[in-house]
Write a protein that holds these residues in place. Sequence first.
Motif, PDB file in Angstrom:
ATOM      1  N   ALA A  61       0.861  -1.182   0.000  1.00 22.13           N
ATOM      2  CA  ALA A  61       0.000   0.000   0.000  1.00 22.13           C
ATOM      3  C   ALA A  61       0.897   1.232   0.000  1.00 22.13           C
ATOM      4  O   ALA A  61       2.074   1.164   0.356  1.00 22.13           O
ATOM      5  CB  ALA A  61      -0.902  -0.009   1.230  1.00 22.13           C
ATOM      6  N   ASP A  80     -10.680  -0.855   1.931  1.00 21.86           N
ATOM      7  CA  ASP A  80     -11.017  -1.725   0.798  1.00 21.86           C
ATOM      8  C   ASP A  80     -10.490  -1.096  -0.481  1.00 21.86           C
ATOM      9  O   ASP A  80     -10.779   0.076  -0.779  1.00 21.86           O
ATOM     10  CB  ASP A  80     -12.535  -1.900   0.669  1.00 21.86           C
ATOM     11  CG  ASP A  80     -13.092  -2.809   1.740  1.00 21.86           C
ATOM     12  OD1 ASP A  80     -12.410  -3.789   2.090  1.00 21.86           O
ATOM     13  OD2 ASP A  80     -14.198  -2.550   2.234  1.00 21.86           O
ATOM     14  N   ARG A  81      -9.718  -1.871  -1.246  1.00 22.53           N
ATOM     15  CA  ARG A  81      -9.236  -1.380  -2.540  1.00 22.53           C
ATOM     16  C   ARG A  81      -8.822  -2.577  -3.383  1.00 22.53           C
ATOM     17  O   ARG A  81      -8.349  -3.583  -2.880  1.00 22.53           O
ATOM     18  CB  ARG A  81      -8.052  -0.446  -2.356  1.00 22.53           C
ATOM     19  CG  ARG A  81      -7.605   0.203  -3.664  1.00 22.53           C
ATOM     20  CD  ARG A  81      -6.638   1.329  -3.447  1.00 22.53           C
ATOM     21  NE  ARG A  81      -5.305   0.789  -3.194  1.00 22.53           N
ATOM     22  CZ  ARG A  81      -4.345   1.453  -2.585  1.00 22.53           C
ATOM     23  NH1 ARG A  81      -4.554   2.661  -2.129  1.00 22.53           N
ATOM     24  NH2 ARG A  81      -3.163   0.917  -2.405  1.00 22.53           N
ATOM     25  N   ARG A 112      -5.449  -6.980  -3.740  1.00 24.20           N
ATOM     26  CA  ARG A 112      -6.686  -6.718  -2.993  1.00 24.20           C
ATOM     27  C   ARG A 112      -6.361  -6.395  -1.544  1.00 24.20           C
ATOM     28  O   ARG A 112      -5.604  -7.116  -0.904  1.00 24.20           O
ATOM     29  CB  ARG A 112      -7.612  -7.925  -3.039  1.00 24.20           C
ATOM     30  CG  ARG A 112      -8.088  -8.284  -4.407  1.00 24.20           C
ATOM     31  CD  ARG A 112      -9.063  -9.448  -4.364  1.00 24.20           C
ATOM     32  NE  ARG A 112      -9.364  -9.922  -5.687  1.00 24.20           N
ATOM     33  CZ  ARG A 112     -10.278  -9.382  -6.493  1.00 24.20           C
ATOM     34  NH1 ARG A 112     -10.981  -8.371  -6.061  1.00 24.20           N
ATOM     35  NH2 ARG A 112     -10.487  -9.870  -7.689  1.00 24.20           N
ATOM     36  N   TRP A 113      -6.943  -5.324  -1.072  1.00 30.80           N
ATOM     37  CA  TRP A 113      -6.851  -4.953   0.337  1.00 30.80           C
ATOM     38  C   TRP A 113      -8.263  -4.995   0.898  1.00 30.80           C
ATOM     39  O   TRP A 113      -9.207  -4.538   0.260  1.00 30.80           O
ATOM     40  CB  TRP A 113      -6.293  -3.541   0.501  1.00 30.80           C
ATOM     41  CG  TRP A 113      -4.875  -3.414   0.073  1.00 30.80           C
ATOM     42  CD1 TRP A 113      -3.777  -3.563   0.860  1.00 30.80           C
ATOM     43  CD2 TRP A 113      -4.388  -3.089  -1.213  1.00 30.80           C
ATOM     44  NE1 TRP A 113      -2.638  -3.365   0.129  1.00 30.80           N
ATOM     45  CE2 TRP A 113      -2.988  -3.066  -1.154  1.00 30.80           C
ATOM     46  CE3 TRP A 113      -4.992  -2.824  -2.447  1.00 30.80           C
ATOM     47  CZ2 TRP A 113      -2.180  -2.787  -2.247  1.00 30.80           C
ATOM     48  CZ3 TRP A 113      -4.195  -2.551  -3.545  1.00 30.80           C
ATOM     49  CH2 TRP A 113      -2.806  -2.532  -3.430  1.00 30.80           C
ATOM     50  N   GLU A 123      -6.605  -3.236  -7.038  1.00 34.78           N
ATOM     51  CA  GLU A 123      -5.824  -2.719  -8.160  1.00 34.78           C
ATOM     52  C   GLU A 123      -5.609  -3.859  -9.133  1.00 34.78           C
ATOM     53  O   GLU A 123      -4.992  -4.865  -8.796  1.00 34.78           O
ATOM     54  CB  GLU A 123      -4.475  -2.168  -7.686  1.00 34.78           C
ATOM     55  CG  GLU A 123      -4.578  -0.873  -6.948  1.00 34.78           C
ATOM     56  CD  GLU A 123      -3.222  -0.320  -6.551  1.00 34.78           C
ATOM     57  OE1 GLU A 123      -2.183  -0.870  -6.974  1.00 34.78           O
ATOM     58  OE2 GLU A 123      -3.203   0.658  -5.802  1.00 34.78           O
TER      59      GLU A 123
END
Length: 92
Positions: free
Chosen positions: A23, A58-59, A49-50, A61
Motif C-alpha cells: 500500500a 477496501d481497494r 486486494r486490500w 488494483e
Amino acid sequence: MLGLAALFVVGAWYLSSDLSCPARPERFEGESNYGRAEWDWFPIGTTCRWSDAENGFDRVEEPGWAPTILIASMLATGLGLVASSSPTRTAD
C-alpha cells in the motif's frame, strides 16, 4: 520470440506474491501494509486486494493492459516468423 513470451509470463507468475502489493506508505505513515496478490490471466498480471478487515481499507488494483498487449504481440510475431520460415512444398 515465443520462448521470450513464455519466460515473461512464467516469471511474472512466479514473482507474484503479497510483497508485490504494498500500500502507499504515505497512507500509513511508514507502516508496511501489504495486500493479497492474485494472478489473473486476462488481463495478464497481478491483482492486488486490500480488505477492511485485514488492512483497514477496501481497494482493488487490477493489472493494466500493457503486459497483455506486449505478450500478444510477441506471440503473433513469433508465430509469424515460424510460419514464414517453414519450407513450402511444390507440386511435382
